[in-house]
Write an enzyme that holds these catalytic residues in place. Structure first.
Site, PDB file in Angstrom:
ATOM      1  N   ASP A 120       0.859  -1.371   0.063  1.00  0.00           N
ATOM      2  CA  ASP A 120       0.081   0.025  -0.040  1.00  0.00           C
ATOM      3  C   ASP A 120       0.956   1.265  -0.108  1.00  0.00           C
ATOM      4  OD1 ASP A 120      -2.339   1.713   0.105  1.00  0.00           O
ATOM      5  OD2 ASP A 120      -2.859   1.012   1.782  1.00  0.00           O
ATOM      6  N   ALA A 121       1.331   1.554  -1.374  1.00  0.00           N
ATOM      7  CA  ALA A 121       2.212   2.539  -1.301  1.00  0.00           C
ATOM      8  C   ALA A 121       1.547   3.655  -2.017  1.00  0.00           C
ATOM      9  CB  ALA A 121       3.379   2.157  -2.098  1.00  0.00           C
ATOM     10  N   LYS A 122       0.455   3.991  -2.518  1.00  0.00           N
ATOM     11  CA  LYS A 122       0.111   5.074  -3.212  1.00  0.00           C
ATOM     12  C   LYS A 122       0.848   5.833  -4.019  1.00  0.00           C
ATOM     13  CE  LYS A 122      -3.979   4.711  -0.164  1.00  0.00           C
ATOM     14  NZ  LYS A 122      -3.445   4.070   0.998  1.00  0.00           N
ATOM     15  N   ARG A 123       1.833   5.358  -4.564  1.00  0.00           N
ATOM     16  CA  ARG A 123       2.764   5.958  -5.482  1.00  0.00           C
ATOM     17  C   ARG A 123       2.066   6.803  -6.766  1.00  0.00           C
ATOM     18  NH1 ARG A 123       5.083   4.944  -1.368  1.00  0.00           N
ATOM     19  NH2 ARG A 123       7.327   4.416  -1.318  1.00  0.00           N
TER      20      ARG A 123
END
Lengths: 276, 276
Positions: free
Chosen positions: A91-94
């Site tokens: 869950d990095a939401k890059r």
């Protein structure tokens, strides 16, 4: 992991539970501090206690990055410990331009570079397809695009009317032109369960990652009523509600008990919808 | 770093140049591979060669994360080597809910946690104010919000008409209600220089971080004509055009020569606009 493998796992385990590993070193039981890597030790025990009840694990990158080199080591060890038949989501939401996204893909999908080999990454859509397509070069990997989130700030932009529905609907419609339901999922916040009907019009087959059940208060029944498909089509996450269920030597058993409650509710929903 | 300190630095150096440290280990001169940390060695020499010509350095997090633990160590060493009177920007484009953003703030702004003490972070606005306000708790730190980017994918969503202008305009107007020009900057792509006029209507005083000059082909003159304010109000980045100007033992001198060219053009623009 292919879509068929994911669906098979859901049917076998009678679960579509994702356990969110938002592991905060200040919130884990004190006795773990004696271990060389307390966060990994915590995650390891959570995984051992829940792996027959869930179909995905989702470490939140921020909680690891906040601890610098030690945190990154905890994340690498955790990824390597997640069983390979369970979907591992970073869950990095890059969200960046193409050559930068290429590098984030290397960071999380390319074991040789970093030791990490996640199956899926969450991304934010503001920069458009540059933020999505670089990850799709990796066969069998998934991109999970933020569509509608459950936070207060979701109201700032996601509900803007773009002349063709809300912004989050435009995001889904556009992203569907980049890849199919075998490679793309969407993040959809569970506090807005009635909107699942609208989302299903645009994304009838995509898996939806639903972050807001449990501590954040969404209703599993509503999510299933409006969002479930014949293949399930849902991955419902719970983080704090499971991993911090206990705070002593029995924390893993307490986590298992909470995961089991959710798995049993999920089994009911899967049966009700005729998925199993 | 305060706004006054930033402006003072621009006036002293007669420059508003940001050097983008998008350092790719496969693109740096081969002889550096003998050093224990080739990427840091490269960055160190680039910094030594350019620090009197630029007012900011901007490492792109992805290039470091792609190398796992070694990459993070290079990033930490680089941050610590950037002189404290030069603005240090981590180009991370994070964007998440509040408690996750708190952790990203710890990762990049809290020296005790990770060894890193950046002055500013780039963020993506899709999740609204949750993605911005947690960073503002750190006094003297800046948040640089993506508004209009210069990539192909920018057309996917940033130009959607929200009934109150384009999405990128709505982002700026909304974000201005969260903090002032002493804490917020915006990313504005230089390939769209005529749009600077519109952006200045909404953000008359904010500094704009302009990524698209140099290798990506924007015109410095256009950017200045439409975007410069009485306090300069611009930070123009060049990454590849400077850091990869040479590829042998004299790479740092080659980088300096390119930085000097830009600084001289910038001095002209600052004089033309009466900033200095």
């Amino acid at each position: 992991m292919t879509r068929a493998q994911l669906i098979e796992q859901i049917k076998q385990k009678k679960s579509f539970l994702c356990v969110g590993l938002d592991t905060d070193i200040d919130k884990i039981p004190a006795f773990l501090k004696e271990y060389p890597d307390p966060v990994f030790e915590f995650n390891k025990r959570i995984i051992d206690a829940t792996k027959d009840l869930c179909i995905a694990y989702k470490p939140n990158a921020a909680f690891y990055e906040a601890r610098g080199l030690k945190g990154l080591q905890s994340l690498i060890s955790t990824e390597q410990y997640i069983p390979k038949d369970i979907l591992s989501i970073i869950d990095a939401k890059r969200g960046d331009i193409g050559n930068t996204s290429d590098n984030y893909a290397k960071a999380f999908f390319d074991k040789e570079n970093t030791g990490m080999d996640f199956d899926a990454i969450t991304v934010t859509p503001y920069m458009g397809n540059d933020s999505v397509t670089p990850y799709l070069k990796y066969e069998g990997k998934w991109v999970i695009i933020l569509a509608l989130t459950s936070s207060v700030g979701s109201k700032d932009f996601q509900y803007l009317n773009t002349g063709d529905g809300y912004l989050y609907e435009t995001v889904i419609k556009k992203a569907n032109t980049w890849a199919g339901a075998d490679r793309l999922m969407y993040v959809v916040g569970a506090t807005k369960s009635t909107e699942f009907t609208d989302i299903r019009k645009h994304a009838p087959d995509n898996f939806l990652l639903v972050p807001g059940v449990g501590a954040q208060g969404g209703s599993l029944q509503d999510v299933c009523q409006y969002g479930m498909t014949k293949d399930c089509g849902l991955i419902v996450n719970s983080s704090r509600g499971i991993i911090y269920a206990g705070n002593d030597e029995n924390f893993a058993e307490a986590a298992r008990a909470e995961a089991l409650k959710l798995q049993q509710q999920m089994q009911e929903e899967l049966e009700k919808a005729g998925v199993i």
